[in-house]
Structures are given as structure tokens and as C-alpha cells.
Design a protein around this motif. Sequence first.
Motif, PDB file in Angstrom:
ATOM      1  N   LEU A 160       8.376  -8.331   0.389  1.00  0.00           N
ATOM      2  CA  LEU A 160       7.082  -8.028  -0.220  1.00  0.00           C
ATOM      3  C   LEU A 160       7.058  -6.593  -0.707  1.00  0.00           C
ATOM      4  O   LEU A 160       7.372  -5.666   0.048  1.00  0.00           O
ATOM      5  N   ILE A 161       6.715  -6.417  -1.966  1.00  0.00           N
ATOM      6  CA  ILE A 161       6.535  -5.099  -2.584  1.00  0.00           C
ATOM      7  C   ILE A 161       5.152  -5.106  -3.210  1.00  0.00           C
ATOM      8  O   ILE A 161       4.786  -6.047  -3.914  1.00  0.00           O
ATOM      9  N   GLN A 162       4.350  -4.039  -2.964  1.00  0.00           N
ATOM     10  CA  GLN A 162       3.060  -3.998  -3.638  1.00  0.00           C
ATOM     11  C   GLN A 162       2.521  -2.580  -3.741  1.00  0.00           C
ATOM     12  O   GLN A 162       2.909  -1.683  -2.984  1.00  0.00           O
ATOM     13  N   VAL A 163       1.642  -2.418  -4.700  1.00  0.00           N
ATOM     14  CA  VAL A 163       0.970  -1.149  -4.965  1.00  0.00           C
ATOM     15  C   VAL A 163      -0.513  -1.385  -4.746  1.00  0.00           C
ATOM     16  O   VAL A 163      -1.113  -2.266  -5.359  1.00  0.00           O
ATOM     17  N   THR A 164      -1.124  -0.601  -3.843  1.00  0.00           N
ATOM     18  CA  THR A 164      -2.480  -0.886  -3.372  1.00  0.00           C
ATOM     19  C   THR A 164      -3.286   0.395  -3.244  1.00  0.00           C
ATOM     20  O   THR A 164      -2.783   1.402  -2.741  1.00  0.00           O
ATOM     21  N   TYR A 165      -4.532   0.362  -3.659  1.00  0.00           N
ATOM     22  CA  TYR A 165      -5.470   1.448  -3.381  1.00  0.00           C
ATOM     23  C   TYR A 165      -6.201   1.193  -2.066  1.00  0.00           C
ATOM     24  O   TYR A 165      -6.498   0.046  -1.732  1.00  0.00           O
ATOM     25  N   ASP A 166      -6.502   2.270  -1.342  1.00  0.00           N
ATOM     26  CA  ASP A 166      -7.362   2.118  -0.170  1.00  0.00           C
ATOM     27  C   ASP A 166      -8.742   2.684  -0.489  1.00  0.00           C
ATOM     28  O   ASP A 166      -8.972   3.235  -1.577  1.00  0.00           O
ATOM     29  N   PRO A 167      -9.722   2.564   0.420  1.00  0.00           N
ATOM     30  CA  PRO A 167     -11.081   3.050   0.120  1.00  0.00           C
ATOM     31  C   PRO A 167     -11.175   4.553  -0.095  1.00  0.00           C
ATOM     32  O   PRO A 167     -12.181   5.025  -0.631  1.00  0.00           O
TER      33      PRO A 167
END
Length: 214
Positions: A160-167
Motif C-alpha cells: 500500500l502506497i498513499q498520499v494523505t492529508y491530516d486535519p
Amino acid sequence: MKKLVLGLPLIMAACTSTGPVTVPDAGQPEDVQHPTPGLLDNTCLYGDFVIVNDGQPDDFQAAIRMYTKINKICHRGDLEATFMEPDNLVNPETDEALVTHKVIISTGGPYVNRITQYVEEFSQFYFNSEDGITGTFYNDGTPVKTVTVDEQGENKDTLLIQVTYDPEANLFVTLYGISGAGTKAAADYFEGDNVNKWALLDWNGVDYNIISEE
């Protein structure tokens, strides 16, 4: 918020924060335009980069390779990053981010890296194992792939590879396999021109089969 059920021991090895580190010049291609407009390219808009040191040497080396790739995407060789321990990024008591507006590069799954565990509370893709024997990858709450944990290794894994923003407006770039060999394979895949927002992959030790990618 998705709640990760910890069926495997969470390993938090002691590590020391160091930095900054400068990645070698990735070169200046003739076409300085980003190859694809997407979340991964947005890393170039940030000035503060963090490489997570979770105490796992293979994970840390994979994160360095990811950072070198990001340098290439941004067409720069002068980006600097700071090494930080997970507890300096996310409060272990409240599970809240302690930093804002940073690019945080982290490798290793949610049972060895608490930063990945934090990210998967709100990311589109996440992995969950209730018994440590089998586990399932989910896409926005929908089961996508179930695996037997101890069958993942040198010749078989799900990545799994992903690019994610947090709050807190941090941009997380994370990757892992169930096994250490899978995490290295995920870093190999990341170094290509393949990932824009996420990739969930089957890997047979040589080749990659895309389950879901954008």
C-alpha cells in the motif's frame, strides 16, 4: 474516524532524532513541468520535510529513497529534511498531531509504525487485522483484499502506497508491505513513475499487479 484494531503488537523501538539531512542532487530534467498534477506533486509546495525514524532500519532506508524520489519530482536537490521520532509528531496519549504544514514521509505498516496507524485513522485506504492471522485492506470502508499475514514475505505480499492529508494540514506520504521485503518492494515501485495519489498492489517477488491505483 476509522478505529484500527490492534491484533498484532505495536513495536515502538527507541530511536534518536537527527537532522537536517540533504539528499543528493536529483538532477534537472529538460522539462521542468511536473509530470502529473496530483497530490504527490503537492509535496513541492511545502518547505518543511520530515522523515520518520521508527527504529526499523529497513523502513528508514525506504523512507530515504522516497525522499530522493520527491526531490526528483520537485526538480530540486537542495531540499532538507529532519529525522523525527513518532512521539514527536503525534501525541501518544491523545493521538493528535504535534506539527502542522509539513510533508511527513513514513514507511512500515500500522503495527510497527505508529505514524502509519495515525494516518490510517482518516486515510482512504487502511489495513486491519483483529487476530494477527488474517487482515484486510479497505478502500473507504469497503473490503478490497484479505491476506494471511504469515504468508506474506520474500515472494508474496500486498503493498500500500498513499498520499494523505491530516486535519492539521500535514501531507503524509506512506508506504508498506505486510513484510519487510514487501516494504522494500513498495519503495521500488514508488521510485518509478507510477504513483500519483495511491496504489494498492499484489507483488509476487518480481512483478506487480495493480489492485487499485490513481
